[in-house]
Structure formats: C-alpha cells, structure tokens
Design a protein around this motif. Structure first.
Motif, short mmCIF file in Angstrom:
data_model
loop_
_atom_site.label_atom_id
_atom_site.label_comp_id
_atom_site.label_asym_id
_atom_site.label_seq_id
_atom_site.Cartn_x
_atom_site.Cartn_y
_atom_site.Cartn_z
N VAL A 74 1.00 -1.22 0.21
CA VAL A 74 -0.11 0.03 -0.17
C VAL A 74 0.94 1.20 -0.15
O VAL A 74 1.73 1.34 0.70
N LEU A 75 0.91 1.96 -1.02
CA LEU A 75 1.56 3.11 -1.23
C LEU A 75 1.08 4.39 -1.23
O LEU A 75 -0.09 4.74 -2.05
N PHE A 76 1.68 5.24 -0.50
CA PHE A 76 1.30 6.89 -0.56
C PHE A 76 2.14 7.45 -1.53
O PHE A 76 3.33 7.20 -1.63
N ILE A 77 1.53 8.00 -2.79
CA ILE A 77 2.54 8.61 -3.93
C ILE A 77 1.90 10.08 -4.15
O ILE A 77 1.01 10.42 -4.53
N HIS A 78 2.90 11.11 -3.64
CA HIS A 78 2.78 12.35 -3.63
C HIS A 78 2.72 12.93 -5.19
O HIS A 78 3.64 12.48 -5.79
N GLY A 79 1.97 13.75 -5.61
CA GLY A 79 2.07 13.93 -7.12
C GLY A 79 3.30 14.79 -7.31
O GLY A 79 3.86 15.81 -6.61
N GLY A 80 3.57 14.55 -8.71
CA GLY A 80 4.99 15.28 -8.95
C GLY A 80 5.41 14.39 -10.38
O GLY A 80 4.79 13.44 -10.78
N SER A 81 5.91 15.32 -11.17
CA SER A 81 6.45 14.46 -12.53
C SER A 81 7.33 13.40 -12.45
O SER A 81 7.50 12.51 -13.02
N THR A 82 8.27 13.55 -11.24
CA THR A 82 8.98 12.23 -11.01
C THR A 82 8.26 11.24 -10.52
O THR A 82 8.44 10.12 -11.06
N ALA A 99 -7.32 17.96 1.77
CA ALA A 99 -6.68 16.65 1.29
C ALA A 99 -5.77 16.12 2.34
O ALA A 99 -5.61 14.75 2.56
N GLU A 100 -5.29 16.86 3.34
CA GLU A 100 -4.37 16.34 4.48
C GLU A 100 -5.17 15.78 5.31
O GLU A 100 -4.88 14.45 5.96
N ARG A 101 -6.49 16.25 5.53
CA ARG A 101 -7.48 15.27 6.33
C ARG A 101 -7.75 14.07 5.94
O ARG A 101 -7.99 12.92 6.47
N ALA A 102 -8.06 13.95 4.46
CA ALA A 102 -8.38 12.67 3.98
C ALA A 102 -7.20 11.80 3.87
O ALA A 102 -7.32 10.54 3.99
N ILE A 103 -6.02 12.16 3.78
CA ILE A 103 -4.77 11.34 3.90
C ILE A 103 -4.71 10.78 5.11
O ILE A 103 -4.25 9.46 5.29
N GLY A 104 -5.14 11.72 6.15
CA GLY A 104 -4.99 10.79 7.65
C GLY A 104 -5.95 9.71 7.68
O GLY A 104 -5.93 8.97 8.98
N CYS A 105 -6.82 9.35 6.69
CA CYS A 105 -8.03 8.30 7.18
C CYS A 105 -7.21 7.20 6.64
O CYS A 105 -7.70 6.08 6.69
N TYR A 106 -5.99 7.14 6.05
CA TYR A 106 -5.43 6.00 5.61
C TYR A 106 -3.85 5.65 6.21
O TYR A 106 -3.29 6.69 6.88
N HIS A 107 -3.58 4.61 5.94
CA HIS A 107 -2.12 4.33 6.48
C HIS A 107 -1.56 3.39 5.35
O HIS A 107 -2.14 2.59 4.55
N ALA A 108 -0.26 3.67 5.12
CA ALA A 108 0.47 2.92 4.10
C ALA A 108 1.83 2.29 4.38
O ALA A 108 2.38 2.78 5.27
N GLU A 146 3.49 11.10 7.70
CA GLU A 146 3.10 10.67 9.18
C GLU A 146 2.29 9.55 9.07
O GLU A 146 2.40 8.90 10.07
N HIS A 147 1.59 8.85 8.19
CA HIS A 147 0.65 7.83 8.07
C HIS A 147 1.36 6.73 7.43
O HIS A 147 0.65 5.74 6.80
N ALA A 148 2.73 6.80 7.06
CA ALA A 148 3.39 5.69 6.39
C ALA A 148 4.47 4.92 7.10
O ALA A 148 5.09 5.60 8.12
#
Length: 202
Positions: free
Chosen positions: A95-103, A158-167, A198-200
């Motif tokens: 389960v991966l968090f992937i922050h947006g970016g061209s890389t 977006a920060e609050r939504a991310i806080g609902c998950y763990h990766a 913080e949630h990974a």
C-alpha cells in the motif's frame, strides 16, 4: 535543448527583477525571434510575465507551481530510472502513498498490484489507462483543492483525507534536500506530503 533554455531563463530570472529580450537571446545563444518564442511559451505557462522589452518574475501571490506538462519533459529519462529503482524498495503488493509530481508519476509505469493512495490526477489517470478493467492496483484519490498547474490535490481537506489511511511506504519528490530536511516552496503541497509521511510505515 529547448527544455535547457527554459530552465536557464527561469533560473536566472529567479534572482532578477527584469531581463531584456536581447539578453535572453544572448543567454541561450539564439536569435531574438527564438528568444521571443521561448518567452511567449513560458508566459503562456504562467512561469514569468512578458513585459515591454523583456521579462519579469511573477508577483509573489502567483501560484509557484510549474505546470506538470513542462516539468514532465525535464530529465524524463532520469526520472524513469529513479522510478525503476524506487519500486525495488517495496513489495509488489504494498500500500503506497504517492505524492503528486512529475518524478513520482513515473512510478505508475511499474506498479502492477497493491494499492496506491495519491493526490496526483496524472498518476491516477496513467494507472486507469494501463488497467482499464478491474485488474491492477487499487487506486484511491483523496479529496482536496485542485492545483490546476501541478495537477494535484492540496490543502487542509487533502491532508485530512490522507489521515484516514495508512500505507507501507511513501514516495514524494521535493525542491531540495539538505542536512536540515526536505524543502518545498508551497505550504499546501508540503502539508499533504507531511501527512503522507506521518501515516506511512516507511
């Protein structure tokens, strides 16, 4: 070569209030007509202001994001190779968090399974294109405010939504890295990356 010209002009303009069109031509070793075309392209992408006789930086209140389509072209092969190596660090079913970016968008070409939680519209679309049926990784796009230039969701929602998950792990890119930490020029973007970290687990 065009991409190198763009980066050269933007880098020099970062420390100046004004650069004349003739000076831009000299900097890139091109004709004034070529310099004007380059300036027009950068102005259309809202990376600088075209003014009489030259260019100026955008005012401070402008969105500092560089358009995704432009960043995607810069160092594309290096980004692809980074993505290949990065995916070797995690299990295929992670389960991966992937922050947006061209890389980080390049990771989408190598992910086959698991779950991806991302604020990147481009990455979500890439995975949808690769896996049009129900196969492939689960893709979760949290809420937030759309940064149209960067193609990502940002802000406190977006920060609050991310806080609902763990990766299991998080992948993100940044503007700089030193002994004190990671640098990003946008508080909204940095906040989402921080929430993912913080949630990974890794």
């Amino acid at each position: 070569m065009r991409n190198e010209y763009e980066k050269t002009v933007l880098r020099l303009l970062a420390g100046r209030d004004f650069i004349a069109t003739e000076e831009v031509a000299g900097l890139i070793g091109a004709s004034p007509a070529t310099a004007r075309r380059l300036i027009n392209r950068l102005a259309e992408n809202r990376l600088l202001r075209r003014v009489h006789g030259g260019i100026r930086p955008l005012p401070p209140e402008s969105n500092p994001s560089i358009p995704f389509g432009l960043r995607e072209q810069w160092f594309s092969e290096e980004k692809r190779l980074l993505a290949v190596e990065a995916l070797k660090l995690v299990r295929r079913d992670s389960v991966l968090f992937i922050h947006g970016g061209s890389t980080t968008a390049c990771l989408g070409s190598g992910i086959e399974s698991g779950s991806v939680i991302t604020n990147s519209l481009r990455l979500a679309e890439l995975l949808r294109e690769r896996f049009p049926a129900d196969d492939g990784p689960e893709v979760i796009v949290p809420g937030g405010t759309l940064d149209r230039k960067a193609g990502i969701l940002t802000g406190t929602r977006a920060e609050r939504a991310i806080g609902c998950y763990h990766a299991d792990a998080v992948f993100f890119s940044a503007r700089g890295l030193d002994a004190e930490g990671v640098l990003d020029t946008s508080d909204a973007t940095a906040g989402v990356a921080r929430a993912m970290i913080e949630h990974a687990r890794l």
